[in-house]
Design an enzyme around this catalytic site. Structure first.
Site, PDB file in Angstrom:
ATOM      1  N   ALA A  29       0.574  -7.752   8.254  1.00 36.07           N
ATOM      2  CA  ALA A  29      -0.849  -8.039   8.476  1.00 36.07           C
ATOM      3  C   ALA A  29      -1.377  -8.733   7.223  1.00 36.07           C
ATOM      4  O   ALA A  29      -1.744  -8.080   6.241  1.00 36.07           O
ATOM      5  CB  ALA A  29      -1.610  -6.744   8.771  1.00 36.07           C
ATOM      6  N   LYS A  75       0.825   8.202   3.508  1.00 34.18           N
ATOM      7  CA  LYS A  75       1.036   9.618   3.226  1.00 34.18           C
ATOM      8  C   LYS A  75       2.507   9.918   2.946  1.00 34.18           C
ATOM      9  O   LYS A  75       2.832  10.726   2.090  1.00 34.18           O
ATOM     10  CB  LYS A  75       0.546  10.412   4.438  1.00 34.18           C
ATOM     11  CG  LYS A  75       0.605  11.892   4.245  1.00 34.18           C
ATOM     12  CD  LYS A  75      -0.279  12.628   5.228  1.00 34.18           C
ATOM     13  CE  LYS A  75      -0.348  14.101   4.859  1.00 34.18           C
ATOM     14  NZ  LYS A  75       0.380  14.989   5.708  1.00 34.18           N
ATOM     15  N   PHE A  76       3.395   9.236   3.663  1.00 31.72           N
ATOM     16  CA  PHE A  76       4.814   9.590   3.567  1.00 31.72           C
ATOM     17  C   PHE A  76       5.660   8.569   2.812  1.00 31.72           C
ATOM     18  O   PHE A  76       6.880   8.699   2.764  1.00 31.72           O
ATOM     19  CB  PHE A  76       5.389   9.795   4.981  1.00 31.72           C
ATOM     20  CG  PHE A  76       4.731  10.915   5.710  1.00 31.72           C
ATOM     21  CD1 PHE A  76       4.828  12.211   5.249  1.00 31.72           C
ATOM     22  CD2 PHE A  76       3.992  10.680   6.857  1.00 31.72           C
ATOM     23  CE1 PHE A  76       4.217  13.256   5.908  1.00 31.72           C
ATOM     24  CE2 PHE A  76       3.365  11.710   7.531  1.00 31.72           C
ATOM     25  CZ  PHE A  76       3.475  13.009   7.046  1.00 31.72           C
ATOM     26  N   GLY A  77       5.051   7.545   2.273  1.00 32.47           N
ATOM     27  CA  GLY A  77       5.847   6.583   1.513  1.00 32.47           C
ATOM     28  C   GLY A  77       5.119   5.263   1.336  1.00 32.47           C
ATOM     29  O   GLY A  77       3.992   5.089   1.791  1.00 32.47           O
ATOM     30  N   GLY A 136       0.831  -1.204   0.000  1.00 34.61           N
ATOM     31  CA  GLY A 136       0.000   0.000   0.000  1.00 34.61           C
ATOM     32  C   GLY A 136       0.855   1.238   0.000  1.00 34.61           C
ATOM     33  O   GLY A 136       2.084   1.169   0.044  1.00 34.61           O
ATOM     34  N   ASP A 176      -2.062   1.861  13.789  1.00 37.07           N
ATOM     35  CA  ASP A 176      -1.642   3.237  13.560  1.00 37.07           C
ATOM     36  C   ASP A 176      -1.607   3.979  14.879  1.00 37.07           C
ATOM     37  O   ASP A 176      -2.608   4.029  15.586  1.00 37.07           O
ATOM     38  CB  ASP A 176      -2.630   3.907  12.597  1.00 37.07           C
ATOM     39  CG  ASP A 176      -2.042   5.154  11.975  1.00 37.07           C
ATOM     40  OD1 ASP A 176      -1.590   6.020  12.748  1.00 37.07           O
ATOM     41  OD2 ASP A 176      -2.031   5.256  10.742  1.00 37.07           O
ATOM     42  N   LYS A 210     -10.522   4.008  14.549  1.00 32.76           N
ATOM     43  CA  LYS A 210     -11.472   4.023  13.419  1.00 32.76           C
ATOM     44  C   LYS A 210     -11.086   2.871  12.497  1.00 32.76           C
ATOM     45  O   LYS A 210      -9.944   2.383  12.554  1.00 32.76           O
ATOM     46  CB  LYS A 210     -11.423   5.359  12.669  1.00 32.76           C
ATOM     47  CG  LYS A 210     -10.045   5.724  12.188  1.00 32.76           C
ATOM     48  CD  LYS A 210     -10.035   7.063  11.502  1.00 32.76           C
ATOM     49  CE  LYS A 210      -8.596   7.443  11.156  1.00 32.76           C
ATOM     50  NZ  LYS A 210      -8.468   8.685  10.452  1.00 32.76           N
ATOM     51  N   ASP A 249      -7.333   7.726  18.137  1.00 33.41           N
ATOM     52  CA  ASP A 249      -7.732   7.740  16.717  1.00 33.41           C
ATOM     53  C   ASP A 249      -8.218   6.360  16.270  1.00 33.41           C
ATOM     54  O   ASP A 249      -7.821   5.850  15.232  1.00 33.41           O
ATOM     55  CB  ASP A 249      -6.571   8.214  15.853  1.00 33.41           C
ATOM     56  CG  ASP A 249      -7.045   8.686  14.481  1.00 33.41           C
ATOM     57  OD1 ASP A 249      -8.251   8.966  14.333  1.00 33.41           O
ATOM     58  OD2 ASP A 249      -6.220   8.770  13.562  1.00 33.41           O
ATOM     59  N   GLU A 278     -10.147   2.603   9.520  1.00 32.97           N
ATOM     60  CA  GLU A 278      -8.989   2.823   8.652  1.00 32.97           C
ATOM     61  C   GLU A 278      -7.665   2.529   9.343  1.00 32.97           C
ATOM     62  O   GLU A 278      -6.640   2.347   8.683  1.00 32.97           O
ATOM     63  CB  GLU A 278      -8.939   4.279   8.158  1.00 32.97           C
ATOM     64  CG  GLU A 278     -10.077   4.669   7.260  1.00 32.97           C
ATOM     65  CD  GLU A 278     -11.263   5.227   8.026  1.00 32.97           C
ATOM     66  OE1 GLU A 278     -11.548   4.731   9.140  1.00 32.97           O
ATOM     67  OE2 GLU A 278     -11.912   6.145   7.507  1.00 32.97           O
ATOM     68  N   ASN A 279      -7.673   2.550  10.660  1.00 34.52           N
ATOM     69  CA  ASN A 279      -6.424   2.318  11.386  1.00 34.52           C
ATOM     70  C   ASN A 279      -6.285   0.884  11.875  1.00 34.52           C
ATOM     71  O   ASN A 279      -5.415   0.585  12.686  1.00 34.52           O
ATOM     72  CB  ASN A 279      -6.319   3.277  12.587  1.00 34.52           C
ATOM     73  CG  ASN A 279      -6.056   4.691  12.133  1.00 34.52           C
ATOM     74  OD1 ASN A 279      -5.588   4.901  11.015  1.00 34.52           O
ATOM     75  ND2 ASN A 279      -6.354   5.656  12.981  1.00 34.52           N
ATOM     76  N   THR A 296     -10.554  11.622  13.804  1.00 35.57           N
ATOM     77  CA  THR A 296     -11.529  11.794  12.726  1.00 35.57           C
ATOM     78  C   THR A 296     -12.831  12.301  13.322  1.00 35.57           C
ATOM     79  O   THR A 296     -13.254  11.839  14.372  1.00 35.57           O
ATOM     80  CB  THR A 296     -11.769  10.422  12.055  1.00 35.57           C
ATOM     81  OG1 THR A 296     -10.512   9.899  11.679  1.00 35.57           O
ATOM     82  CG2 THR A 296     -12.649  10.548  10.842  1.00 35.57           C
TER      83      THR A 296
END
Ligand code: AMP
Length: 415
Positions: free
Chosen positions: A232, A161-163, A158, A293, A277, A275, A279-280, A311
Site C-alpha cells: 500500500a 502487534k506480532f512483528g 511499520g 485487516d 475503522k 472491524d 486504523e484498518n 473497537t
C-alpha cells in the site's frame, strides 16, 4: 534511473504477464494518533500498482508430503479438505520478460535478525501445526513455494502487534514489490489468537477486489509466519486523517463509495468484516482505499454471530447488547466512518465506556451543521438502531452524496 513514462509502460507489461500467469474497557482510540508508516518514492509506487507475486517460474512446486510439518490450510469453503497433495507445476516463463527498472525499496534496518534473536520462541505441538501456514500447499490454488531468502528486504513499513512489516522485492524476475509482514508464532499462541490469525489468512487469501488488500501468498519458518501483502504505497489512511483532522466532502464521499463497493463484495462472499475503522484502512499508490485487516472478519454463510468484537466507537447497538448480529454491523460502522471522515472524531465518542455505550444505544447522533445535508442524510440512514432499517450497500452507492462526487473513471455503478 528509469523515467516515469518507461516505468508506466513496463507496468502495463507486468500487468499482462501477471494476468497470464495467475495460478494462483475502552479500546482507546486517542483521536488520530497512531504511528504511521513512511512514505515511498514515486517509481516504486507506480510499479507496485501491478505487483502480483506469483511470478512465472519453470520450477516445479514441491508438494508437501502428508508427514511434513506443514499442515494444509483449508481455504474458504474447503475446511477439512483431503490431505493428499498434487504436484503443482508453475507455468513456463514467458519468453519476453519486461526488463525491470531498479526500484528503490529503501534501506533495511536489520530488524528481522534483531527480532529473531530477541523475540519469539520455536513452537511445538498442536499450536505449531495450526500455524504451519504455507500457500504453496493449498490444493485448489497453490502459489509457488516461497522462502525469506527469495526476497531483497527494504525499508521498514511499520510494526504490528506480532512483528514487523517490510517493503521487499522478489529476487526472481519479474521483481515484484510486496509488503512482507512477519508474525511471531509464539506471540500469537501467547495471545491465543491462532484461530483468528488463521481465519484472517484464509479469508484474505481468497479475496480479489480493488479495494481489498491482496494477500498473494504466505509461508513460515520455525518461529514466524510471513504474509506477502499488496504494498500500500500511500500508507495508512489513519495517518492522513490525523494530518488533516478531517477530510473534505469529496474525499470522504469517494472513500465511502470505495468502502461500500468493497463491503458489498465481502458480503457477497458471506464475509462480515466487523472491524471497520480508519486504523484498518490503507491507501494504494493511487490513493485508493484498501481494506487491510481481517483480524475480526468472520466467514459466516447464513450464520448469525454473538461474539463481541471490534473497537468500541464503531460498535453497533446489537453488538453492545450481545445480541445476534449479521452483515448490517458493517453498515453501522460505515456510518461511523462517514461521520469520522467528515467531522474528525467518532459520533458517539465520550470519556468513559459507559457514556459511549449509552450514546450508541440511544443513537444519540449530533451532526455538526457544516456537514452537508446529503452527507448527513446518508449518515442517518446508516446509523439506524434496527439493523434491518440501515440503508443497503447498493443503495449507499447510489445515494446522491456518493453520486455527486463519483468521477466517470471511478468504480462502475453497482447493478
Ligand atoms: P499491521 O501489523 O498490519 O498493523 O501493520 C503494521 C504497520 O505496517 C501498519 O500500520 C502500516 O503502517 C504498515 N503496513 C502494513 N501492511 C502494509 C502494506 N501492505 N503496505 C504498506 N504498509 C503496510
Amino acid at each position: 534511473m528509469a523515467t516515469v513514462g518507461s516505468v508506466t509502460r513496463q507496468i502495463a507489461a507486468l500487468e499482462i504477464s501477471s494476468k497470464q500467469n495467475t495460478t494462483a474497557t475502552k479500546t482507546t482510540r486517542s483521536t488520530h494518533q497512531k504511528q504511521g508508516s513512511q512514505t515511498s518514492n514515486t517509481v516504486s509506487k507506480l510499479l507496485t500498482k501491478f505487483a502480483a507475486p506469483n511470478p512465472p517460474s519453470s520450477k516445479t512446486i514441491r508438494p508437501q508430503t502428508s508427514n511434513s510439518s506443514l499442515s494444509r490450510l483449508p481455504t474458504t469453503g474447503q475446511a477439512g479438505a483431503s490431505s493428499s497433495n498434487k504436484a503443482f507445476k508453475a507455468p513456463a516463463p514467458l519468453s519476453r520478460e519486461p526488463t525491470q527498472p531498479s526500484i528503490d525499496i529503501g534501506r533495511y534496518d536489520g530488524g528481522l535478525e534483531y527480532d529473531e534473536e530477541n523475540r519469539g520462541k520455536k513452537v511445538y505441538g498442536q499450536a505449531a501445526e495450526e500455524l504451519a501456514l504455507d500457500s504453496s500447499v493449498i490444493e485448489h490454488q497453490p502459489t509457488r513455494e516461497w522462502h525469506l531468502t527469495d526476497f531483497d528486504i527494504g525499508r521498514p513499513l511499520g510494526k504490528g502487534k506480532f512483528g514487523r512489516v517490510y517493503m521487499v522485492r522478489t529476487k526472481c524476475e519479474p521483481k515484484y514489490i510486496v509488503a512482507l509482514k512477519t508474525l511471531y508464532k509464539s506471540e500469537i499462541i501467547e495471545s491465543r489468537v491462532e484461530k483468528q490469525i488463521r481465519r484472517e489468512i484464509e479469508i484474505q487469501q481468497n479475496l480479489r477486489h480493488p479495494h481489498i488488500l491482496r494477500l498473494y501468498g504466505y509461508f513460515h519458518d520455525e518461529k514466524r509466519i510471513f504474509l506477502m501483502l499488496e504494498f500500500a504505497g500511500k500508507g495508512e489512511l489513519y495517518k492522513q486523517l490525523s494530518k488533516h483532522g478531517c477530510f473534505t466532502e469529496k474525499r470522504s464521499s469517494r472513500y465511502i463509495d470505495q468502502m461500500a463497493d468493497a463491503l458489498d463484495y465481502l458480503h457477497s462472499k458471506h464475509v462480515i468484516h466487523r472491524d471497520i475503522k480508519p486504523e484498518n484502512l490503507l491507501l494504494g499508490i493511487n490513493g485508493d482505499l484498501k481494506i487491510g485487516d481481517f483480524g475480526w472478519s468472520v466467514h459466516a454463510p447464513g450464520n448469525r454471530r454473538t461474539t463481541m468484537c471490534g473497537t468500541l466507537d464503531y460498535l453497533p447497538p446489537e453488538m453492545i447488547e450481545g445480541k445476534e448480529h449479521s452483515k448490517e454491523v458493517d453498515l453501522w460502522a460505515l456510518g461511523v466512518l462517514t461521520y469520522e471522515f467528515l467531522v474528525g472524531c467518532a459520533p458517539f465518542e465520550e470519556r468513559t465506556h459507559n457514556e459511549t455505550y449509552k450514546r450508541i444505544m440511544r443513537v444519540d447522533l449530533r451532526i455538526p451543521s457544516r456537514v452537508s445535508p446529503d452527507a448527513a442524510d446518508l449518515i442517518v440512514k446508516l446509523l439506524q438502531h434496527e439493523p434491518y432499517k440501515r440503508i443497503p450497500l447498493p443503495e449507499v452507492r447510489k445515494h446522491p452524496w456518493i453520486m455527486k462526487y463519483r468521477s466517470r473513471s471511478s468504480n462502475p455503478q453497482p447493478q
